[in-house]
Design a protein around this motif. Structure first.
Motif, short mmCIF file in Angstrom:
data_model
loop_
_atom_site.label_atom_id
_atom_site.label_comp_id
_atom_site.label_asym_id
_atom_site.label_seq_id
_atom_site.Cartn_x
_atom_site.Cartn_y
_atom_site.Cartn_z
N VAL A 48 30.29 -26.54 55.91
CA VAL A 48 31.19 -26.02 56.85
C VAL A 48 30.75 -24.82 56.80
N ALA A 49 29.60 -24.45 56.48
CA ALA A 49 28.52 -23.25 56.33
C ALA A 49 27.51 -23.32 55.90
N ALA A 50 26.20 -22.27 56.03
CA ALA A 50 25.05 -22.44 55.89
C ALA A 50 24.09 -20.90 55.93
N ILE A 51 23.46 -20.95 55.56
CA ILE A 51 22.91 -19.51 55.04
C ILE A 51 21.34 -19.69 55.31
N THR A 52 20.95 -19.16 56.01
CA THR A 52 18.89 -18.95 56.29
C THR A 52 18.68 -18.73 55.02
N THR A 53 16.87 -19.05 54.75
CA THR A 53 16.28 -17.88 53.68
C THR A 53 16.69 -16.11 54.08
N GLY A 54 16.93 -16.45 55.24
CA GLY A 54 16.25 -14.57 56.28
C GLY A 54 17.58 -13.98 56.46
N GLY A 55 19.06 -15.28 56.20
CA GLY A 55 20.21 -14.38 56.06
C GLY A 55 21.07 -14.52 56.96
N SER A 56 20.53 -15.59 58.15
CA SER A 56 21.44 -15.76 59.12
C SER A 56 22.68 -16.48 59.02
N THR A 57 23.06 -17.08 59.25
CA THR A 57 24.39 -17.84 59.20
C THR A 57 25.27 -18.78 59.98
N SER A 58 25.75 -19.76 59.77
CA SER A 58 26.11 -20.58 61.11
C SER A 58 28.01 -21.24 60.08
N TYR A 59 28.65 -21.60 61.02
CA TYR A 59 29.84 -21.96 60.34
C TYR A 59 30.77 -23.55 61.21
N VAL A 60 31.19 -24.07 60.33
CA VAL A 60 31.07 -24.81 61.39
C VAL A 60 33.19 -24.37 62.42
N ASP A 61 33.52 -24.71 63.30
CA ASP A 61 35.01 -23.58 64.03
C ASP A 61 36.05 -23.52 62.82
N SER A 62 36.76 -24.48 62.30
CA SER A 62 37.24 -24.59 61.35
C SER A 62 37.35 -23.46 60.15
N VAL A 63 36.58 -22.91 59.92
CA VAL A 63 36.21 -21.88 59.22
C VAL A 63 35.86 -20.70 59.59
N ASN A 84 42.06 -16.32 53.92
CA ASN A 84 43.53 -16.92 54.25
C ASN A 84 43.29 -18.63 54.94
N LEU A 85 43.55 -19.16 53.19
CA LEU A 85 43.23 -20.58 52.90
C LEU A 85 44.37 -21.27 53.74
N LYS A 86 44.08 -21.98 53.82
CA LYS A 86 45.24 -22.96 54.77
C LYS A 86 45.26 -24.73 53.83
N PRO A 87 46.17 -25.28 53.96
CA PRO A 87 45.89 -26.64 52.86
C PRO A 87 45.02 -27.79 53.26
N GLU A 88 44.48 -27.49 54.36
CA GLU A 88 43.42 -28.70 55.32
C GLU A 88 41.94 -28.10 54.58
N ASP A 89 42.25 -26.76 53.64
CA ASP A 89 40.93 -25.94 52.80
C ASP A 89 40.89 -27.48 51.80
N THR A 90 41.97 -27.60 51.36
CA THR A 90 41.40 -28.37 49.88
C THR A 90 40.54 -29.84 49.75
#
Length: 118
Positions: A48-63, A84-90
């Motif tokens: 759902v989320a990633a970060i490179t060694t240099g600090g660049s980030t990426s996320y899936v659309d839902s988060v 802003n957590l949602k039940p679907e984040d469970t």
């Protein structure tokens, strides 16, 4: 030996926040982009989320816009701020290398349970 220790999960109401932490072995942390995965009951584990060694980030659309991944290189720790957590984040949340094939080879930690419910 590879070590991944996740913490910070819990029960929170919809709209609430949690901050997950993941202490990783230096051998993983310094070498690979890192990510947080989650696995909901009956579903596959997904990144759902990633970060490179240099600090660049990426996320899936839902988060996007709600989760923020960060890393502290001095502490070999990756964080996931979840707002802003949602039940679907469970789900059970895991951290690992951000490439699934590498993560599978390295092995998984115990994860941390996040439950969003009123």
């Amino acid at each position: 030996q590879v070590q991944l220790v996740e913490s910070g999960g819990g029960l929170v109401q919809p709209g609430g926040s949690l901050r997950l932490s993941c202490a990783a072995s230096g051998s993983i942390f310094s070498r690979y982009p890192m990510g947080y995965y989650r696995q909901a009951p009956g579903k596959q584990r997904v990144l759902v989320a990633a970060i490179t060694t240099g600090g660049s980030t990426s996320y899936v659309d839902s988060v996007k816009g709600r989760f923020t991944i960060s890393r502290d290189n001095a502490k070999n720790t990756v964080y996931l701020q979840m707002n802003n957590l949602k039940p679907e984040d469970t789900a059970v949340y895991y951290c690992n290398a951000a490439t699934t094939q590498i993560a599978t080879r390295l092995g998984w930690g115990q994860g941390t349970q996040v439950t969003v419910s009123s």
